[in-house]
Write a protein that holds these residues in place. Structure first.
Motif, short mmCIF file in Angstrom:
data_model
loop_
_atom_site.label_atom_id
_atom_site.label_comp_id
_atom_site.label_asym_id
_atom_site.label_seq_id
_atom_site.Cartn_x
_atom_site.Cartn_y
_atom_site.Cartn_z
N UNK A 4 -6.81 -21.82 -4.33
CA UNK A 4 -6.24 -22.22 -3.04
C UNK A 4 -5.04 -23.14 -3.26
N UNK A 5 -3.98 -22.91 -2.49
CA UNK A 5 -2.86 -23.85 -2.45
C UNK A 5 -3.13 -24.83 -1.32
N UNK A 6 -3.07 -26.12 -1.62
CA UNK A 6 -3.35 -27.13 -0.62
C UNK A 6 -2.21 -28.14 -0.56
N UNK A 7 -2.14 -28.85 0.57
CA UNK A 7 -1.11 -29.88 0.77
C UNK A 7 -1.69 -31.28 0.63
N UNK A 8 -2.88 -31.49 1.20
CA UNK A 8 -3.49 -32.82 1.21
C UNK A 8 -4.41 -33.02 0.01
N UNK A 9 -3.84 -33.14 -1.18
CA UNK A 9 -4.64 -33.28 -2.39
C UNK A 9 -5.52 -34.52 -2.33
N UNK A 10 -4.98 -35.61 -1.78
CA UNK A 10 -5.74 -36.85 -1.69
C UNK A 10 -7.02 -36.69 -0.89
N UNK A 11 -6.95 -35.97 0.23
CA UNK A 11 -8.13 -35.75 1.06
C UNK A 11 -9.18 -34.92 0.32
N UNK A 12 -8.72 -33.94 -0.44
CA UNK A 12 -9.66 -33.10 -1.18
C UNK A 12 -10.33 -33.90 -2.29
N UNK A 13 -9.56 -34.72 -2.98
CA UNK A 13 -10.12 -35.55 -4.05
C UNK A 13 -11.17 -36.51 -3.50
N UNK A 14 -10.90 -37.05 -2.32
CA UNK A 14 -11.82 -38.01 -1.71
C UNK A 14 -13.17 -37.36 -1.37
N UNK A 15 -13.13 -36.10 -0.94
CA UNK A 15 -14.37 -35.42 -0.55
C UNK A 15 -14.94 -34.52 -1.62
N UNK A 16 -14.30 -34.48 -2.77
CA UNK A 16 -14.67 -33.55 -3.85
C UNK A 16 -16.15 -33.64 -4.24
N UNK A 17 -16.63 -34.84 -4.52
CA UNK A 17 -18.01 -35.00 -4.99
C UNK A 17 -19.01 -34.52 -3.96
N UNK A 18 -18.79 -34.85 -2.69
CA UNK A 18 -19.71 -34.44 -1.62
C UNK A 18 -19.74 -32.92 -1.47
N UNK A 19 -18.57 -32.31 -1.54
CA UNK A 19 -18.50 -30.85 -1.37
C UNK A 19 -19.15 -30.15 -2.56
N UNK A 20 -18.87 -30.63 -3.77
CA UNK A 20 -19.46 -30.01 -4.97
C UNK A 20 -20.98 -30.09 -4.92
N UNK A 21 -21.51 -31.23 -4.50
CA UNK A 21 -22.96 -31.41 -4.45
C UNK A 21 -23.57 -30.51 -3.38
N UNK A 22 -22.94 -30.46 -2.21
CA UNK A 22 -23.48 -29.68 -1.09
C UNK A 22 -23.43 -28.18 -1.37
N UNK A 23 -22.39 -27.73 -2.06
CA UNK A 23 -22.18 -26.30 -2.26
C UNK A 23 -22.55 -25.80 -3.65
N UNK A 24 -22.89 -26.73 -4.53
CA UNK A 24 -23.23 -26.37 -5.92
C UNK A 24 -22.10 -25.60 -6.60
N UNK A 25 -20.90 -26.17 -6.49
CA UNK A 25 -19.71 -25.56 -7.10
C UNK A 25 -18.94 -26.62 -7.87
N UNK A 26 -17.93 -26.17 -8.59
CA UNK A 26 -17.02 -27.07 -9.28
C UNK A 26 -15.62 -26.87 -8.69
N UNK A 27 -14.96 -27.98 -8.35
CA UNK A 27 -13.60 -27.94 -7.82
C UNK A 27 -12.66 -28.49 -8.89
N UNK A 28 -11.73 -27.66 -9.32
CA UNK A 28 -10.81 -28.02 -10.40
C UNK A 28 -9.39 -28.09 -9.85
#
Length: 200
Positions: A4-28
């Motif tokens: 995915x191409x994203x604009x708000x990298x800071x927002x994604x980094x802030x929520x990264x851990x919560x999303x990874x835990x909830x979805x059982x995925x890795x965000x790189x």
């Protein structure tokens, strides 16, 4: 793997851990966006939707509702519905004074709404999102806030009654009459919904 191409990298980094835990995925994070790696394609697909919602300005708690297949994420570009000279005016009507118009639509449709630049994002159950999209298009089209809010308020009551009817069907509760916009009596509109002074 989803890319995915994203604009708000800071927002994604802030929520990264919560999303990874909830979805059982890795965000790189990569140079041109992010990559999502999960155990199955569905988890990756849903995470993509969650990340797109975060990128559109939604908080993590709202975006994570998309983990459920009962919820959907819809985006509307104001540019698709009005000329460029009216973009700021229309955005102002959608937001309203101190954000009140957006908040009222959100409350009466049971949807989360975020406006980023000239894009309106909506998260909710499918039937609720359809109602919110219709209301947003009506505001863009120039209908008075009061009329739209009055319709949404009565429409919500009908949706709530429908849920109660389904839950009590075994007791023989009779269905309520469906309400259309043409059924809303403008004389019943409350002045508290008058947002015509939004940001115009």
């Amino acid at each position: 793997m989803e890319k995915i191409f994203i604009q708000e990298i800071g927002r994604i980094k802030k929520g990264k851990a919560q999303v990874e835990k909830a979805m059982n995925v890795k965000i790189i994070f990569t140079q041109d966006g992010i990559e999502i790696s999960g155990e199955d394609g569905m988890a990756e697909y849903l995470t993509r939707k969650i990340v797109e919602a975060l990128d559109n300005g939604f908080p993590v708690t709202a975006a994570l509702q998309l983990k459920s297949e009962d919820y959907m994420f819809e985006k509307l570009s104001i540019k698709d519905y009005t000329r460029s000279s009216r973009l700021q005016t229309i955005k102002g009507r959608l937001i309203g004074t101190k954000g009140r118009a957006k908040d009222v639509i959100s409350e009466l449709t049971d949807c989360d709404i975020a406006i980023k630049d000239y894009t309106v994002g909506i998260i909710g159950k499918t039937s609720d999102v359809d109602v919110a999209v219709s209301a947003i298009k009506d505001i863009i089209g120039g209908l008075p806030h009061a009329k739209i809010f009055a319709y949404l308020e009565k429409s919500r009551k009908i949706r709530q009654e429908k849920i109660e009817e389904q839950e009590n069907f075994a007791h023989g509760k009779q269905p309520s009459k469906k309400l259309g916009k043409e059924d809303v009596d403008e004389s019943e509109e409350d002045e508290k919904f008058d947002e015509e002074d939004s940001l115009e």
